[in-house]
Design a protein around this motif. Structure first.
Motif, PDB file in Angstrom:
ATOM      1  N   ARG A 164       0.842  -1.167   0.000  1.00 27.24           N
ATOM      2  CA  ARG A 164       0.000   0.000   0.000  1.00 27.24           C
ATOM      3  C   ARG A 164       0.888   1.232   0.000  1.00 27.24           C
ATOM      4  O   ARG A 164       2.090   1.148   0.170  1.00 27.24           O
ATOM      5  CB  ARG A 164      -0.932  -0.013   1.215  1.00 27.24           C
ATOM      6  CG  ARG A 164      -1.970  -1.140   1.164  1.00 27.24           C
ATOM      7  CD  ARG A 164      -2.638  -1.337   2.514  1.00 27.24           C
ATOM      8  NE  ARG A 164      -3.571  -2.450   2.450  1.00 27.24           N
ATOM      9  CZ  ARG A 164      -4.867  -2.328   2.258  1.00 27.24           C
ATOM     10  NH1 ARG A 164      -5.405  -1.147   2.098  1.00 27.24           N
ATOM     11  NH2 ARG A 164      -5.646  -3.378   2.211  1.00 27.24           N
ATOM     12  N   ALA A 169      -8.860  -0.518   7.125  1.00 23.65           N
ATOM     13  CA  ALA A 169      -9.440  -1.269   6.007  1.00 23.65           C
ATOM     14  C   ALA A 169      -8.989  -2.726   5.993  1.00 23.65           C
ATOM     15  O   ALA A 169      -9.526  -3.533   5.228  1.00 23.65           O
ATOM     16  CB  ALA A 169      -9.061  -0.601   4.691  1.00 23.65           C
ATOM     17  N   ASP A 173      -8.417  -6.676   7.397  1.00 21.46           N
ATOM     18  CA  ASP A 173      -9.255  -7.619   8.130  1.00 21.46           C
ATOM     19  C   ASP A 173      -9.041  -7.419   9.620  1.00 21.46           C
ATOM     20  O   ASP A 173      -7.913  -7.186  10.070  1.00 21.46           O
ATOM     21  CB  ASP A 173      -8.888  -9.061   7.749  1.00 21.46           C
ATOM     22  CG  ASP A 173      -9.192  -9.365   6.292  1.00 21.46           C
ATOM     23  OD1 ASP A 173     -10.073  -8.686   5.740  1.00 21.46           O
ATOM     24  OD2 ASP A 173      -8.547 -10.256   5.725  1.00 21.46           O
ATOM     25  N   ALA A 188      -6.348   5.089   7.999  1.00 19.93           N
ATOM     26  CA  ALA A 188      -7.338   4.707   6.994  1.00 19.93           C
ATOM     27  C   ALA A 188      -6.964   3.377   6.350  1.00 19.93           C
ATOM     28  O   ALA A 188      -7.828   2.520   6.109  1.00 19.93           O
ATOM     29  CB  ALA A 188      -7.460   5.794   5.933  1.00 19.93           C
ATOM     30  N   GLU A 189      -5.679   3.176   6.072  1.00 20.59           N
ATOM     31  CA  GLU A 189      -5.241   1.916   5.485  1.00 20.59           C
ATOM     32  C   GLU A 189      -5.358   0.770   6.486  1.00 20.59           C
ATOM     33  O   GLU A 189      -5.800  -0.327   6.145  1.00 20.59           O
ATOM     34  CB  GLU A 189      -3.800   2.035   4.988  1.00 20.59           C
ATOM     35  CG  GLU A 189      -3.663   2.920   3.773  1.00 20.59           C
ATOM     36  CD  GLU A 189      -2.276   2.837   3.142  1.00 20.59           C
ATOM     37  OE1 GLU A 189      -1.452   2.022   3.616  1.00 20.59           O
ATOM     38  OE2 GLU A 189      -2.024   3.576   2.188  1.00 20.59           O
ATOM     39  N   THR A 195     -11.386   0.510  16.016  1.00 17.30           N
ATOM     40  CA  THR A 195     -10.421  -0.549  15.686  1.00 17.30           C
ATOM     41  C   THR A 195      -9.118  -0.315  16.435  1.00 17.30           C
ATOM     42  O   THR A 195      -8.038  -0.359  15.854  1.00 17.30           O
ATOM     43  CB  THR A 195     -10.150  -0.589  14.164  1.00 17.30           C
ATOM     44  OG1 THR A 195      -9.734   0.718  13.715  1.00 17.30           O
ATOM     45  CG2 THR A 195     -11.397  -1.011  13.400  1.00 17.30           C
TER      46      THR A 195
END
Length: 268
Positions: A4, A93, A95, A89-90, A123
């Motif tokens: 990423r 996203a 799992d 943000a990454e 999270t």
């Protein structure tokens, strides 16, 4: 996991641990001027520890800041909050698995701010490891003025701290590439501590300090207690500012423990 923009796996190509067995992600945040690949040496230590921790299945990830490593052509970012927004943000996203954030020096600020955003998004990481860094409200180890030093003096300081492999220290091309990123990181650190976040993190913090660190005293760990409603554990380890690369196994074993106990102690 596919590479990423900010977060990438440090597992060898084709050997990513993102399988049914991967239950813990260790996400590393480099120091000023550092790059994601500097944590690649941790892979073998984690591999040896894997199976001795609960739960097993650990994948090593690291953050690549713009202007660093393979993003050297990009303009460096000088705002920790902007960096944390992109990184969180990454990570959000991915799992949902157990994650541990670990930031060294300047990276501790980016990791802390990222943890805050992840917690806000529901999270939150299982724990936050900070190394070679004072708390967000304290003056940074390297003052903002240092960023304005002439190239030669700034480079000499970085080399003296052990932030550059001695075999590469005399490489003028490397110096030119790294100094721009280093100045940006020092600036970003100064801006962040001048306007620290409001409120506290609800995540356990583990603080690792070098007993011979010329930048960050070994007695500053308790400062971090004001920045979390969770537990704080401080470990003073043998070594200098880059103790995390001198003897990472014990640090990783401590970080990968399921729970953190309050208090302070010494580690090898």
């Amino acid at each position: 996991m596919e590479p990423r923009e900010w977060v990438r796996s440090l597992e060898p190509r084709g050997v990513s641990a993102r399988s049914d067995r991967a239950r813990t992600l260790v996400i590393c945040f480099p120091h000023s001027g550092g790059w994601a690949e500097s944590f690649s040496t941790w892979r073998e230590h984690i591999r040896r520890l894997d199976g001795d921790v609960d739960p097993p299945g650990v994948e090593l990830l690291a953050v690549q800041y713009p202007g660093h490593g393979d993003r050297i052509a990009e303009e460096p970012e000088t705002d920790v909050r902007v960096m944390a927004e992109a990184i969180s943000a990454e990570l959000a996203a991915l799992d949902p698995v157990r994650s541990l954030l670990f930031g060294h020096s300047f990276g501790a600020m980016v990791a802390y701010e990222t943890a805050r955003l992840l917690e806000r998004a529901g999270t939150a990481p299982a724990a936050l490891g900070v190394s070679g860094a004072r708390a967000p409200s304290a003056a940074p180890a390297v003052s903002h003025d240092v960023a304005a030093l002439p190239d030669e003096r700034l480079w000499r300081r970085v080399v003296e701290l052990g932030g550059v492999d001695p075999s590469l220290a005399e490489d003028p091309e490397l110096r030119e590439l790294l100094l721009s990123a280093l100045r940006a990181d020092i600036t970003a650190h100064g801006r962040y501590v001048s306007a620290p976040p409001v409120g506290r993190l609800g995540v356990d913090i583990r603080c690792y300090l070098g007993s011979e660190d010329p930048l960050v005293p070994g007695d500053v760990g308790p400062e971090w207690a004001a920045w979390t409603t969770g537990s704080l554990a401080t470990r003073v380890r043998r070594g200098g500012h880059f103790h995390l690369f001198e003897n990472p196994r014990d640090l990783l074993a401590d970080l990968l423990r399921e729970r953190v106990g309050a208090g302070s102690g010494a580690a090898a």
